[in-house]
Structure formats: C-alpha cells, structure tokens
Design an enzyme around this catalytic site. Structure first.
Site, mmCIF file in Angstrom:
data_model
loop_
_atom_site.group_PDB
_atom_site.id
_atom_site.type_symbol
_atom_site.label_atom_id
_atom_site.label_comp_id
_atom_site.label_asym_id
_atom_site.label_seq_id
_atom_site.Cartn_x
_atom_site.Cartn_y
_atom_site.Cartn_z
ATOM 1 N N SER A 1 -55.537 -11.148 40.664
ATOM 2 C CA SER A 1 -55.782 -12.453 41.264
ATOM 3 C C SER A 1 -57.108 -12.401 42.016
ATOM 4 O O SER A 1 -57.656 -11.313 42.246
ATOM 5 C CB SER A 1 -54.646 -12.780 42.241
ATOM 6 O OG SER A 1 -54.963 -13.858 43.097
ATOM 7 N N TYR B 1 -48.394 -11.381 48.860
ATOM 8 C CA TYR B 1 -49.012 -11.636 47.549
ATOM 9 C C TYR B 1 -50.386 -10.970 47.484
ATOM 10 O O TYR B 1 -50.723 -10.287 46.505
ATOM 11 C CB TYR B 1 -49.129 -13.143 47.332
ATOM 12 C CG TYR B 1 -49.741 -13.544 46.018
ATOM 13 C CD1 TYR B 1 -48.952 -13.684 44.873
ATOM 14 C CD2 TYR B 1 -51.106 -13.820 45.908
ATOM 15 C CE1 TYR B 1 -49.509 -14.065 43.666
ATOM 16 C CE2 TYR B 1 -51.672 -14.195 44.698
ATOM 17 C CZ TYR B 1 -50.872 -14.320 43.585
ATOM 18 O OH TYR B 1 -51.431 -14.701 42.387
#
Length: 257
Positions: A148, A161
């Site tokens: 990401s 995350y």
C-alpha cells in the site's frame, strides 16, 4: 522471447487470496485473461461460489477454496488439499486484507492483532506453504504481495494497517533474500487510493474525495483494473530478474509533496 510469450501465463495456476471481490477479483480476472488457471479464495463460501459463477460466465477458468488465510491450520489444510488434488500453485497473490479506522489510544490489542494477522501473518503463512512446494517442484514461482502507500507513509487512525503494510514490504524482501536462489521471484504492489468497497466511506466523503483528487497528480481515484497490468508483469517471465521490489500504483501520489 517475444513480447506475447513473455506475458503468457498459459499452463500456470494462480492463487489469489481475498478474491471474491475488489482488487483481488480484478487481479484474478487479469491473470485468467493472460492464460492462468485461477484459484479464488475468501472466507465466505457462498459469496465465493457466486463470484466463481460470474467469473466462469465471462469465459475464465476458476477453482474456489474457502479458507481463512489468518488461520495457520486452515492454510496448511488448504495446501494439503491442493497436493491431494494435484493443484500446483505457480503464482501466489497475497491480497486478503481488512481495514479498521480507530485512534491508537482507543485500539485494543486484539483489534491490533486482528489487522496484522489478516495482512502480514497471513501473507507469511500462505507464502511459506506455497514456497515449500515451489522449491520441492524445482521450477520456481512467483509471489506477489499487496502492500500500500502505507508501506511508506502513515495516516492517523489506521495504525495497524500501516504497520502491516510496512511489514509487507520487508516480508517481501525477506522472501526474496531466502527464496531467490530457488528461482522464486517475490515482489509487491503498492496500490494508492483505489475505488473499492473497502474505501466506500472515503469515496462518499466529499472532503476526502476532493483531497485524494487534488493530492494525486493523475487527478482521480485508482480503479481495480489499474492493478492488472503490473500483476501480469510480476506473475510472468517478463519479471524473472526482478526480486524484492515494490511497485507503487498510485497515480503519482508518492512522487510529489
């Protein structure tokens, strides 16, 4: 090799975790269109069966395997079943993921672990089982981990995350360090802000929507299909000397202040 041959995945089998929708399904479609037989994965068997039916109606070949990638015993069992059925995974896409938006001061340890387990620990577990078999067969393979923008930067309220995706970058490099000698290429893709169900709340927030479009040089949210080209590249012979890298598909967001 000619260009078409370089990107041809005929004869290969690809397991894409978390592929009953979103990014996983888009990447699975792309791999199938490049010639691979695809194994779709998710925790919800009913949803997975519905996805597979639509997938095959589009002319793509698919198997389904419903198991929780964060459950070590379930992962081992799934690969033992692959072995028993003669299903050899040549390409693994570690895509399964969840999101939890909550300030760190309010996070419980179980919530923290839950996010890391689905992203990072699961990628290790599934990657380990796939690599064991790739090494035993002696013909190498491809592992593609989904990172990401948060593999490089952070935002408030998504600490677990961001930690998981930062770890995914280093897990990818560790896989490369240990398995490259066996002709396994382990690389990662770092999506930017993509218009998926997971990001629905952000898409529907006018202020955040404007921020993403203004902050991204391409001036738009990414689409799931924007990941297809790089997925095929990293799954194919075209990337045989690329290892331990992360390719950001973010419309240029990380390139600018």
């Amino acid at each position: 090799m000619t260009a078409p041959t370089l990107f041809d995945l005929s004869g290969k089998t690809a397991l894409v975790t978390g592929s009953s929708g979103g990014l996983g399904l888009a990447m699975a479609r792309g791999l199938a269109e490049a010639g691979a037989r695809v194994v779709l994965n998710g925790r919800d068997g009913t949803k997975l069966a519905t996805t597979a039916k639509a997938f095959e109606a589009e002319g793509c070949r698919a198997l389904t395997r419903a198991f929780d990638v964060a459950d070590d015993a379930a992962v081992r069992c799934a690969f033992e079943r692959f072995d028993a059925e003669g299903v050899a995974i040549d390409i693994l896409v570690n895509n399964a993921g969840v999101q939890l938006r909550k300030p760190m001061l309010d996070l419980t340890t179980d919530e923290w672990r839950g996010v890391l387990d689905v992203h990072l620990t699961a990628a290790f577990q599934v990657g380990r089982e796939a690599a064991r078999r790739m090494i035993a067969r002696g013909r190498g393979g491809k592992i593609i981990n989904i990172g990401s923008l948060m593999s490089e930067v952070a935002r408030a309220t998504i600490a677990p995350y961001a930690a998981a995706k930062g770890g995914m970058k280093m897990l990818t490099r560790s896989m490369s360090a240990e398995w490259a000698q066996h002709n396994i290429q382990a690389n990662a893709i770092g999506p930017g802000y993509i218009a998926t169900e997971m990001n629905r709340a952000l898409l529907e927030d006018p202020k955040f929507d404007a921020w993403v479009k203004g902050r991204t040089p391409s001036g738009r949210w990414g689409r799931p299909e924007d990941l297809v080209g790089v997925t095929i590249f990293l799954a194919s012979a075209a990337s045989d000397y690329i290892n331990g890298q992360i390719v950001y598909v973010d419309g240029g967001m990380l390139a600018v202040l």
